[in-house]
Scaffold this motif. Structure first.
Motif, PDB file in Angstrom:
ATOM      1  N   ALA A 189      19.100  53.516  53.761  1.00 43.59           N
ATOM      2  CA  ALA A 189      19.252  53.290  55.205  1.00 43.59           C
ATOM      3  C   ALA A 189      18.898  54.568  55.970  1.00 43.59           C
ATOM      4  O   ALA A 189      18.255  54.525  57.024  1.00 43.59           O
ATOM      5  CB  ALA A 189      20.680  52.853  55.520  1.00 43.59           C
ATOM      6  N   ASP A 190      19.289  55.719  55.441  1.00 40.58           N
ATOM      7  CA  ASP A 190      18.935  57.017  56.038  1.00 40.58           C
ATOM      8  C   ASP A 190      17.423  57.185  56.112  1.00 40.58           C
ATOM      9  O   ASP A 190      16.875  57.615  57.117  1.00 40.58           O
ATOM     10  CB  ASP A 190      19.438  58.150  55.125  1.00 40.58           C
ATOM     11  CG  ASP A 190      20.720  58.752  55.637  1.00 40.58           C
ATOM     12  OD1 ASP A 190      21.249  58.247  56.641  1.00 40.58           O
ATOM     13  OD2 ASP A 190      21.184  59.730  55.016  1.00 40.58           O
ATOM     14  N   LEU A 191      16.771  56.851  55.002  1.00 37.54           N
ATOM     15  CA  LEU A 191      15.317  56.984  54.914  1.00 37.54           C
ATOM     16  C   LEU A 191      14.651  56.082  55.957  1.00 37.54           C
ATOM     17  O   LEU A 191      13.734  56.494  56.670  1.00 37.54           O
ATOM     18  CB  LEU A 191      14.855  56.594  53.505  1.00 37.54           C
ATOM     19  CG  LEU A 191      13.358  56.609  53.233  1.00 37.54           C
ATOM     20  CD1 LEU A 191      12.809  58.023  53.332  1.00 37.54           C
ATOM     21  CD2 LEU A 191      13.050  56.052  51.834  1.00 37.54           C
ATOM     22  N   GLN A 192      15.168  54.857  56.052  1.00 32.66           N
ATOM     23  CA  GLN A 192      14.633  53.882  57.001  1.00 32.66           C
ATOM     24  C   GLN A 192      14.740  54.435  58.433  1.00 32.66           C
ATOM     25  O   GLN A 192      13.781  54.420  59.187  1.00 32.66           O
ATOM     26  CB  GLN A 192      15.462  52.615  56.872  1.00 32.66           C
ATOM     27  CG  GLN A 192      14.891  51.395  57.495  1.00 32.66           C
ATOM     28  CD  GLN A 192      15.765  50.179  57.181  1.00 32.66           C
ATOM     29  OE1 GLN A 192      16.966  50.300  56.940  1.00 32.66           O
ATOM     30  NE2 GLN A 192      15.165  49.013  57.184  1.00 32.66           N
ATOM     31  N   ARG A 193      15.915  54.955  58.766  1.00 35.27           N
ATOM     32  CA  ARG A 193      16.160  55.449  60.106  1.00 35.27           C
ATOM     33  C   ARG A 193      15.262  56.651  60.410  1.00 35.27           C
ATOM     34  O   ARG A 193      14.649  56.739  61.452  1.00 35.27           O
ATOM     35  CB  ARG A 193      17.636  55.846  60.250  1.00 35.27           C
ATOM     36  CG  ARG A 193      18.178  55.577  61.609  1.00 35.27           C
ATOM     37  CD  ARG A 193      19.690  55.721  61.692  1.00 35.27           C
ATOM     38  NE  ARG A 193      20.413  55.250  60.527  1.00 35.27           N
ATOM     39  CZ  ARG A 193      21.161  56.031  59.724  1.00 35.27           C
ATOM     40  NH1 ARG A 193      21.265  57.317  59.955  1.00 35.27           N
ATOM     41  NH2 ARG A 193      21.807  55.513  58.706  1.00 35.27           N
ATOM     42  N   SER A 194      15.176  57.555  59.448  1.00 35.52           N
ATOM     43  CA  SER A 194      14.431  58.768  59.778  1.00 35.52           C
ATOM     44  C   SER A 194      12.931  58.514  59.799  1.00 35.52           C
ATOM     45  O   SER A 194      12.220  59.067  60.639  1.00 35.52           O
ATOM     46  CB  SER A 194      14.876  59.915  58.874  1.00 35.52           C
ATOM     47  OG  SER A 194      14.001  60.136  57.869  1.00 35.52           O
ATOM     48  N   MET A 195      12.407  57.640  58.924  1.00 34.30           N
ATOM     49  CA  MET A 195      10.976  57.317  58.992  1.00 34.30           C
ATOM     50  C   MET A 195      10.655  56.617  60.307  1.00 34.30           C
ATOM     51  O   MET A 195       9.622  56.861  60.916  1.00 34.30           O
ATOM     52  CB  MET A 195      10.548  56.423  57.820  1.00 34.30           C
ATOM     53  CG  MET A 195      10.425  57.103  56.479  1.00 34.30           C
ATOM     54  SD  MET A 195       9.605  58.712  56.430  1.00 34.30           S
ATOM     55  CE  MET A 195       7.951  58.375  56.910  1.00 34.30           C
ATOM     56  N   GLU A 196      11.559  55.762  60.745  1.00 35.13           N
ATOM     57  CA  GLU A 196      11.328  55.036  61.998  1.00 35.13           C
ATOM     58  C   GLU A 196      11.206  56.023  63.165  1.00 35.13           C
ATOM     59  O   GLU A 196      10.275  55.938  63.969  1.00 35.13           O
ATOM     60  CB  GLU A 196      12.479  54.038  62.212  1.00 35.13           C
ATOM     61  CG  GLU A 196      12.589  53.407  63.577  1.00 35.13           C
ATOM     62  CD  GLU A 196      11.351  52.627  64.002  1.00 35.13           C
ATOM     63  OE1 GLU A 196      10.477  52.369  63.157  1.00 35.13           O
ATOM     64  OE2 GLU A 196      11.251  52.325  65.204  1.00 35.13           O
ATOM     65  N   ALA A 197      12.119  56.987  63.221  1.00 37.38           N
ATOM     66  CA  ALA A 197      12.083  57.969  64.318  1.00 37.38           C
ATOM     67  C   ALA A 197      10.804  58.810  64.245  1.00 37.38           C
ATOM     68  O   ALA A 197      10.181  59.105  65.260  1.00 37.38           O
ATOM     69  CB  ALA A 197      13.320  58.861  64.256  1.00 37.38           C
ATOM     70  N   ILE A 198      10.403  59.179  63.037  1.00 38.43           N
ATOM     71  CA  ILE A 198       9.209  60.022  62.886  1.00 38.43           C
ATOM     72  C   ILE A 198       7.948  59.246  63.266  1.00 38.43           C
ATOM     73  O   ILE A 198       7.095  59.728  64.009  1.00 38.43           O
ATOM     74  CB  ILE A 198       9.108  60.531  61.429  1.00 38.43           C
ATOM     75  CG1 ILE A 198      10.202  61.550  61.151  1.00 38.43           C
ATOM     76  CG2 ILE A 198       7.725  61.135  61.150  1.00 38.43           C
ATOM     77  CD1 ILE A 198      10.433  61.830  59.685  1.00 38.43           C
ATOM     78  N   VAL A 205      11.561  49.498  54.525  1.00 33.35           N
ATOM     79  CA  VAL A 205      11.810  50.828  55.089  1.00 33.35           C
ATOM     80  C   VAL A 205      10.942  51.049  56.332  1.00 33.35           C
ATOM     81  O   VAL A 205      11.378  51.641  57.311  1.00 33.35           O
ATOM     82  CB  VAL A 205      11.521  51.929  54.032  1.00 33.35           C
ATOM     83  CG1 VAL A 205      11.518  53.314  54.663  1.00 33.35           C
ATOM     84  CG2 VAL A 205      12.542  51.865  52.909  1.00 33.35           C
ATOM     85  N   ALA A 206       9.711  50.558  56.291  1.00 37.62           N
ATOM     86  CA  ALA A 206       8.766  50.885  57.374  1.00 37.62           C
ATOM     87  C   ALA A 206       8.480  49.677  58.270  1.00 37.62           C
ATOM     88  O   ALA A 206       7.495  49.697  59.001  1.00 37.62           O
ATOM     89  CB  ALA A 206       7.476  51.408  56.761  1.00 37.62           C
ATOM     90  N   ASP A 207       9.342  48.652  58.248  1.00 34.60           N
ATOM     91  CA  ASP A 207       8.953  47.396  58.913  1.00 34.60           C
ATOM     92  C   ASP A 207       8.630  47.564  60.391  1.00 34.60           C
ATOM     93  O   ASP A 207       7.646  47.040  60.888  1.00 34.60           O
ATOM     94  CB  ASP A 207       9.991  46.278  58.678  1.00 34.60           C
ATOM     95  CG  ASP A 207      11.353  46.620  59.244  1.00 34.60           C
ATOM     96  OD1 ASP A 207      11.584  47.809  59.541  1.00 34.60           O
ATOM     97  OD2 ASP A 207      12.189  45.707  59.385  1.00 34.60           O
ATOM     98  N   LYS A 208       9.448  48.361  61.102  1.00 36.18           N
ATOM     99  CA  LYS A 208       9.212  48.483  62.550  1.00 36.18           C
ATOM    100  C   LYS A 208       7.896  49.214  62.806  1.00 36.18           C
ATOM    101  O   LYS A 208       7.130  48.836  63.682  1.00 36.18           O
ATOM    102  CB  LYS A 208      10.361  49.235  63.202  1.00 36.18           C
ATOM    103  CG  LYS A 208      11.639  48.420  63.237  1.00 36.18           C
ATOM    104  CD  LYS A 208      12.537  48.903  64.367  1.00 36.18           C
ATOM    105  CE  LYS A 208      13.839  48.128  64.387  1.00 36.18           C
ATOM    106  NZ  LYS A 208      14.923  48.831  63.702  1.00 36.18           N
ATOM    107  N   ALA A 209       7.648  50.266  62.028  1.00 37.05           N
ATOM    108  CA  ALA A 209       6.407  51.043  62.221  1.00 37.05           C
ATOM    109  C   ALA A 209       5.197  50.193  61.877  1.00 37.05           C
ATOM    110  O   ALA A 209       4.167  50.256  62.554  1.00 37.05           O
ATOM    111  CB  ALA A 209       6.438  52.296  61.359  1.00 37.05           C
ATOM    112  N   ILE A 210       5.312  49.364  60.850  1.00 33.10           N
ATOM    113  CA  ILE A 210       4.199  48.496  60.459  1.00 33.10           C
ATOM    114  C   ILE A 210       3.908  47.507  61.600  1.00 33.10           C
ATOM    115  O   ILE A 210       2.767  47.316  62.012  1.00 33.10           O
ATOM    116  CB  ILE A 210       4.528  47.725  59.155  1.00 33.10           C
ATOM    117  CG1 ILE A 210       4.609  48.714  57.982  1.00 33.10           C
ATOM    118  CG2 ILE A 210       3.499  46.634  58.875  1.00 33.10           C
ATOM    119  CD1 ILE A 210       5.109  48.104  56.684  1.00 33.10           C
TER     120      ILE A 210
END
Ligand SMILES: Nc1nc2c(ncn2[C@@H]2O[C@H](COP(=O)(O)OP(=O)(O)OP(=O)(O)O)[C@@H](O)[C@H]2O)c(=O)[nH]1
Ligand SMILES: [Mg+2]
Length: 490
Positions: free
Chosen positions: A302-311, A359-364
């Motif tokens: 969940a941490d990874l998901q959140r931080s990749m989304e912000a980046i 993990v990257a769904d929103k960015a995708i």
């Protein structure tokens, strides 16, 4: 000066002017290799370059498979102020006995690969030069976690950072710093000694929070983890303040001083990094080490998901149109790659890709909506294992065989870094959402059903006696190259 020297000099000048002109006419792809610390950037760049230069086994990279790559070679990079990527050193590490992974990156570096190729169609052959520059930048993953700061004010950042420190998995490491904060008077006159004391405790917390597992998402700012030549400078002498305190601090107070330094950190460190390296990208590969997060359990994923989304919010994906020649370019192709897929049997790669999509769904979704081409794949830039089957009673289990790094453990067994082992890493779940929603750790720990070991890289030969440069083994690196560069070599 004699006439012959003069004409020599003129000829030289003309030759180099010709080279400059050819260089200006050569199209360039700026390839962004984006990923958190230990996600596999340096290994990816090294493997990519070696496979291009040495003409590796890349059957799904069309230009190579069709024999249209005349040669690929390293050239001086365009930015004189950035050090050169230590390609040869990283390769030499892999050729040692025993072979070593490259060290964690501590500074930014850059590399230019030039590809000379035969265009695919007669028309293009008549029009195009058949040369392409590929510029790649490598940097410490710790710096990447700073990009989201560009969008945050000091009080927004403070609120998030303090909440982060209070999260159950971090509160132990943050105890001393949180205690210091609770006794702090932010409206007291600015005092450098108080700022230094708070910064020391904050920095110690950041380091302690990530010490057990540097592969996991770390809280930042990144330069607090990897200060380099900035250690001790006022740019790194600040820390977040507890929420509830004023959004605007009175002049001359400690709060005002810390807020000002946070803004300086953004202006002098984060903005130039973004402007010089990220704002100019054409293509991007985002490397995500989902397996390390799965290893560590639900909180980590969940941490990874959140931080990749912000980046990933900081990038501008989208289709380039004719207007792109005057407007800033966009990233028109975006590849999300789950790295280190050689930790799994190929039958599990689909499931690894499903975790990556989660993990990257929103960015995708955002990139696809903006018109960029997006692809998701599991890959290993440098394959370190092979596959096998082990019998367990009547069952046949798909295994991977490799040399676990020294200190790796499997149950009671401790590996010495020289012994080969066949391991069954466990089954990834069919539904990846379980991994982010289940409260306790799903994997990791002694009794976990899924556990990934880290392996030694394969030992490589730099050059054979006949002068050949053997390429490096990989999984799907050729498909990644095809997606990132293929159309530019058509
Ligand atoms: N098995 C396997 N392990 C890999 C692969 N790529 C990277 N690794 C592992 O991941 C570690 C980190 O890889 P790096 O390329 O150094 O990661 P990075 O993103 O450059 O990390 P920083 O420089 O710290 O930002 C390596 O030391 C290896 O243990 C791969 O293709 N296969
Ligand atoms: Mg690196």
């Amino acid at each position: 000066m004699r006439l012959s020297e003069l004409t020599g000099a003129t000829a030289d000048a003309l030759r180099s002017a010709g080279a400059v002109l050819l260089d200006l006419m050569t199209p360039t792809v700026r390839l962004g290799v984006t990923g958190l610390a230990r996600s596999g950037k340096t290994v990816f760049i090294t493997a990519l370059v070696r496979n291009l230069v040495a003409g590796g086994r890349l059957p799904f990279f069309a230009a190579m498979a069709e024999g249209r790559i005349a040669r690929a070679y390293l050239e001086p990079q365009p930015d004189d102020s950035v050090p050169r990527f230590a390609y040869e050193e990283h390769l030499a590490d892999l050729a040692r006995d025993p072979p070593q992974w490259p060290e964690s990156t501590r500074r930014i570096s850059q590399l230019r690969v030039t590809i000379e190729y035969t265009p695919a169609t007669a028309l293009r052959r008549a029009l195009a030069t058949g040369r392409l520059h590929v510029d790649i930048v490598d940097y410490p993953g710790e710096w990447l976690i700073d990009l989201p700061l560009l969008e945050l004010s000091f009080s927004e950042w403070s609120r998030r950072a303090v909440a982060d420190a209070r999260a159950p998995q971090r509160s132990g490491a943050a105890k001393d710093w949180l205690a210091f904060l609770s006794a702090l008077d932010v409206d007291a006159p600015a005092d450098e000694q108080v700022a230094l004391a708070g910064t020391a405790l904050f920095t110690r917390y950041l380091q302690a929070a990530r010490a057990p597992n540097p592969e996991l998402t770390a809280p930042g700012p990144g330069r607090f983890l990897l200060p380099g030549e900035l250690a001790g400078s006022p740019l790194l002498t600040f820390f977040p303040l507890p929420p509830g305190t004023a959004a605007v601090y009175a002049r001359g107070t400690l709060g005002a001083m810390l807020a000002r330094r946070f803004e300086s950190y953004k202006t002098h460190i984060v903005q130039p990094f973004f402007r010089d390296h990220f704002a100019r990208l054409d293509r991007q590969i985002v490397l995500i080490d989902a397996l390390s997060a799965v290893n560590a359990g639900a909180g980590a994923l969940a941490d990874l998901q959140r931080s990749m989304e912000a980046i990933l919010k900081c990038f501008r994906p989208g289709a380039n149109t004719w207007l792109s020649s005057v407007l800033p370019r966009r990233i028109d192709r975006l590849l999300f790659a789950a790295t280190k897929a050689d930790h799994l049997h190929h039958t599990s790669h689909d499931r690894l890709e499903a975790i990556l999509r989660l993990v990257a769904d929103k960015a995708i979704a955002r990139a696809s909506f903006a018109g960029a081409e997006v692809k998701v794949m599991a890959l290993a830039a440098l394959r370190s294992t092979r596959e096998a089957e082990a019998k367990s009673g009547r069952q046949r289990l798909p295994c991977i065989v490799g040399v676990p790094l020294p200190g790796e453990r499997l149950g009671a067994r401790l590996f010495d870094g020289r012994t080969e082992a066949a391991v069954f890493p466990g089954d990834l779940p069919e539904d990846p959402t379980i991994l982010t929603t289940q409260a306790g750790p799903v994997a990791g720990g002694a009794d976990a059903s899924i556990h990934f070991l880290r392996f030694r890289p394969p030992r490589i030969t730099l050059e054979t006696p006949s002068g050949e440069e053997p390429a490096l083994p990989h999984i799907r690196l050729d498909r990644a190259i095809e997606f990132l560069l293929g159309d530019r070599l058509a």
